[in-house]
Scaffold this motif. Structure first.
Motif, PDB file in Angstrom:
ATOM      1  N   ALA A  76       0.855  -1.187   0.000  1.00 17.21           N
ATOM      2  CA  ALA A  76       0.000   0.000   0.000  1.00 17.21           C
ATOM      3  C   ALA A  76       0.889   1.233   0.000  1.00 17.21           C
ATOM      4  CB  ALA A  76      -0.907  -0.002   1.230  1.00 17.21           C
ATOM      5  N   ASP A  77       0.317   2.372  -0.377  1.00 19.67           N
ATOM      6  CA  ASP A  77       1.069   3.625  -0.344  1.00 19.67           C
ATOM      7  C   ASP A  77       1.563   3.896   1.072  1.00 19.67           C
ATOM      8  OD1 ASP A  77       0.704   4.128  -3.018  1.00 19.67           O
ATOM      9  OD2 ASP A  77      -0.965   5.510  -2.729  1.00 19.67           O
ATOM     10  N   GLY A  78       2.812   4.354   1.185  1.00 17.96           N
ATOM     11  CA  GLY A  78       3.386   4.692   2.480  1.00 17.96           C
ATOM     12  C   GLY A  78       4.092   3.547   3.188  1.00 17.96           C
ATOM     13  N   ASP A  79       4.041   2.342   2.641  1.00 14.27           N
ATOM     14  CA  ASP A  79       4.704   1.196   3.263  1.00 14.27           C
ATOM     15  C   ASP A  79       6.219   1.349   3.227  1.00 14.27           C
ATOM     16  OD1 ASP A  79       2.406  -0.157   3.936  1.00 14.27           O
ATOM     17  OD2 ASP A  79       2.469  -1.517   2.229  1.00 14.27           O
ATOM     18  N   THR A  80       6.876   0.615   4.095  1.00 12.55           N
ATOM     19  CA  THR A  80       8.332   0.519   4.087  1.00 12.55           C
ATOM     20  C   THR A  80       8.687  -0.863   3.568  1.00 12.55           C
ATOM     21  OG1 THR A  80       8.530   2.007   5.965  1.00 12.55           O
ATOM     22  CG2 THR A  80      10.413   0.588   5.519  1.00 12.55           C
ATOM     23  N   VAL A  81       9.608  -0.910   2.603  1.00 17.42           N
ATOM     24  CA  VAL A  81      10.006  -2.170   1.986  1.00 17.42           C
ATOM     25  C   VAL A  81      11.524  -2.301   2.017  1.00 17.42           C
ATOM     26  CG1 VAL A  81       7.982  -2.319   0.479  1.00 17.42           C
ATOM     27  CG2 VAL A  81      10.030  -1.172  -0.337  1.00 17.42           C
ATOM     28  N   ILE A 103      22.086  -0.827  -6.203  1.00 12.31           N
ATOM     29  CA  ILE A 103      21.366  -0.819  -4.929  1.00 12.31           C
ATOM     30  C   ILE A 103      21.550  -2.194  -4.317  1.00 12.31           C
ATOM     31  CG2 ILE A 103      19.122  -0.579  -3.839  1.00 12.31           C
ATOM     32  CD1 ILE A 103      18.322   1.177  -6.220  1.00 12.31           C
ATOM     33  N   LYS A 104      22.130  -2.236  -3.133  1.00 12.65           N
ATOM     34  CA  LYS A 104      22.444  -3.508  -2.491  1.00 12.65           C
ATOM     35  C   LYS A 104      21.202  -4.141  -1.882  1.00 12.65           C
ATOM     36  CE  LYS A 104      27.191  -2.363  -1.378  1.00 12.65           C
ATOM     37  NZ  LYS A 104      28.191  -2.246  -0.317  1.00 12.65           N
ATOM     38  N   ALA A 105      21.220  -5.458  -1.833  1.00 12.77           N
ATOM     39  CA  ALA A 105      20.150  -6.202  -1.170  1.00 12.77           C
ATOM     40  C   ALA A 105      20.120  -5.795   0.301  1.00 12.77           C
ATOM     41  CB  ALA A 105      20.383  -7.696  -1.301  1.00 12.77           C
ATOM     42  N   GLY A 106      18.944  -5.608   0.831  1.00 15.83           N
ATOM     43  CA  GLY A 106      18.793  -5.204   2.220  1.00 15.83           C
ATOM     44  C   GLY A 106      18.578  -3.708   2.396  1.00 15.83           C
ATOM     45  N   THR A 107      18.650  -2.940   1.313  1.00 17.06           N
ATOM     46  CA  THR A 107      18.420  -1.502   1.396  1.00 17.06           C
ATOM     47  C   THR A 107      16.960  -1.247   1.753  1.00 17.06           C
ATOM     48  OG1 THR A 107      20.109  -1.073  -0.274  1.00 17.06           O
ATOM     49  CG2 THR A 107      18.525   0.679   0.128  1.00 17.06           C
ATOM     50  N   LYS A 108      16.748  -0.421   2.778  1.00 16.86           N
ATOM     51  CA  LYS A 108      15.388  -0.122   3.236  1.00 16.86           C
ATOM     52  C   LYS A 108      14.878   1.116   2.504  1.00 16.86           C
ATOM     53  CE  LYS A 108      14.253  -1.072   7.434  1.00 16.86           C
ATOM     54  NZ  LYS A 108      14.061  -1.093   8.881  1.00 16.86           N
ATOM     55  N   VAL A 109      13.643   1.034   2.016  1.00 18.99           N
ATOM     56  CA  VAL A 109      13.002   2.130   1.290  1.00 18.99           C
ATOM     57  C   VAL A 109      11.725   2.492   2.045  1.00 18.99           C
ATOM     58  CG1 VAL A 109      12.048   2.883  -0.910  1.00 18.99           C
ATOM     59  CG2 VAL A 109      13.900   1.208  -0.886  1.00 18.99           C
ATOM     60  N   ARG A 110      11.637   3.755   2.461  1.00 19.45           N
ATOM     61  CA  ARG A 110      10.484   4.205   3.250  1.00 19.45           C
ATOM     62  C   ARG A 110       9.531   5.033   2.400  1.00 19.45           C
ATOM     63  NH1 ARG A 110      14.895   4.592   6.648  1.00 19.45           N
ATOM     64  NH2 ARG A 110      14.677   3.456   8.606  1.00 19.45           N
ATOM     65  N   GLY A 111       8.264   4.967   2.703  1.00 23.23           N
ATOM     66  CA  GLY A 111       7.259   5.829   2.088  1.00 23.23           C
ATOM     67  C   GLY A 111       7.080   5.614   0.591  1.00 23.23           C
ATOM     68  N   ILE A 131       6.399   0.732  -8.348  1.00 27.22           N
ATOM     69  CA  ILE A 131       6.673   1.421  -7.086  1.00 27.22           C
ATOM     70  C   ILE A 131       7.495   2.661  -7.391  1.00 27.22           C
ATOM     71  CG2 ILE A 131       7.852   1.295  -4.863  1.00 27.22           C
ATOM     72  CD1 ILE A 131       7.285  -1.701  -4.859  1.00 27.22           C
ATOM     73  N   ASP A 132       7.032   3.813  -6.921  1.00 27.74           N
ATOM     74  CA  ASP A 132       7.769   5.068  -7.046  1.00 27.74           C
ATOM     75  C   ASP A 132       8.298   5.388  -5.658  1.00 27.74           C
ATOM     76  OD1 ASP A 132       8.745   7.250  -8.400  1.00 27.74           O
ATOM     77  OD2 ASP A 132       6.914   8.433  -8.186  1.00 27.74           O
ATOM     78  N   CYS A 133       9.596   5.665  -5.546  1.00 30.03           N
ATOM     79  CA  CYS A 133      10.179   5.866  -4.227  1.00 30.03           C
ATOM     80  C   CYS A 133      11.398   6.768  -4.312  1.00 30.03           C
ATOM     81  CB  CYS A 133      10.562   4.531  -3.602  1.00 30.03           C
ATOM     82  SG  CYS A 133      11.815   3.644  -4.551  1.00 30.03           S
ATOM     83  N   LYS A 134      11.923   7.112  -3.156  1.00 27.78           N
ATOM     84  CA  LYS A 134      13.161   7.871  -3.060  1.00 27.78           C
ATOM     85  C   LYS A 134      14.114   7.066  -2.193  1.00 27.78           C
ATOM     86  CE  LYS A 134      12.854  12.295  -2.679  1.00 27.78           C
ATOM     87  NZ  LYS A 134      12.640  13.654  -2.143  1.00 27.78           N
ATOM     88  N   ILE A 135      15.291   6.749  -2.755  1.00 27.79           N
ATOM     89  CA  ILE A 135      16.276   5.940  -2.051  1.00 27.79           C
ATOM     90  C   ILE A 135      17.431   6.846  -1.651  1.00 27.79           C
ATOM     91  CG2 ILE A 135      17.884   4.000  -2.235  1.00 27.79           C
ATOM     92  CD1 ILE A 135      15.950   2.737  -4.216  1.00 27.79           C
ATOM     93  N   VAL A 183      11.126  -6.393  -4.036  1.00 22.98           N
ATOM     94  CA  VAL A 183      11.048  -5.814  -2.689  1.00 22.98           C
ATOM     95  C   VAL A 183      10.240  -6.734  -1.785  1.00 22.98           C
ATOM     96  CG1 VAL A 183      11.266  -3.440  -3.489  1.00 22.98           C
ATOM     97  CG2 VAL A 183       9.010  -4.410  -3.180  1.00 22.98           C
ATOM     98  N   LYS A 184      10.451  -6.553  -0.480  1.00 26.63           N
ATOM     99  CA  LYS A 184       9.704  -7.297   0.537  1.00 26.63           C
ATOM    100  C   LYS A 184       9.213  -6.306   1.579  1.00 26.63           C
ATOM    101  CE  LYS A 184      11.710  -9.702   3.799  1.00 26.63           C
ATOM    102  NZ  LYS A 184      12.464 -10.669   4.565  1.00 26.63           N
ATOM    103  N   LYS A 185       7.950  -6.410   1.941  1.00 32.83           N
ATOM    104  CA  LYS A 185       7.361  -5.516   2.946  1.00 32.83           C
ATOM    105  C   LYS A 185       7.995  -5.777   4.299  1.00 32.83           C
ATOM    106  CE  LYS A 185       2.818  -4.001   4.468  1.00 32.83           C
ATOM    107  NZ  LYS A 185       1.381  -4.211   4.261  1.00 32.83           N
ATOM    108  N   VAL A 186       8.269  -4.689   5.023  1.00 33.78           N
ATOM    109  CA  VAL A 186       8.883  -4.810   6.350  1.00 33.78           C
ATOM    110  C   VAL A 186       7.797  -4.893   7.392  1.00 33.78           C
ATOM    111  CG1 VAL A 186      10.358  -3.673   8.044  1.00 33.78           C
ATOM    112  CG2 VAL A 186      10.896  -3.526   5.630  1.00 33.78           C
TER     113      VAL A 186
END
Length: 116
Positions: A56-61, A76-84, A96-100, A113-116
């Protein structure tokens, strides 16, 4: 025949019928596969991560595999956390549109990606 068929996604007609592996609307002529109805109760497209969790929008993955980025010496390394994250109807499967941090704005595929 106790199974209730879904209404037509094009014209919302309730007179749909099965023809082989497809569902057909006699009113508008639209044909679709029953498994293509990947929508939730609200009618929106459901986007799932690599392990099947609904996003969903706003999730952290978390990125599950290392990704190469064009124009960048490091990926982008495996394990990088992406918020929002924001879910979009992007091109070539990038939904998915995001800012890393360290890379800026990007689009990712939900399959990496995997949901946190």
């Amino acid at each position: 025949m106790s199974e209730v068929l879904p209404p037509c996604p094009e014209c919302s007609s309730v007179y749909t019928y099965e023809m082989g592996a497809l569902l057909v609307c006699p009113e508008c002529g639209h044909e679709w596969a029953p498994s293509a109805a990947a929508t939730d109760a609200g009618g929106d497209k459901v986007i799932r991560d690599a392990v099947g969790n609904v996003l969903a929008d706003g999730d952290t993955v978390t990125v599950v595999k290392t990704l190469k980025v064009k124009g960048s010496p490091a990926g982008i390394k495996a394990g990088t956390k992406v918020r929002g994250i924001r879910l979009v109807d992007g091109v070539d499967g990038h939904d998915i549109d995001c800012k890393i941090d360290g890379f800026g704005a990007m689009q990712l595929k939900s399959s990496v990606v995997k949901k946190v």
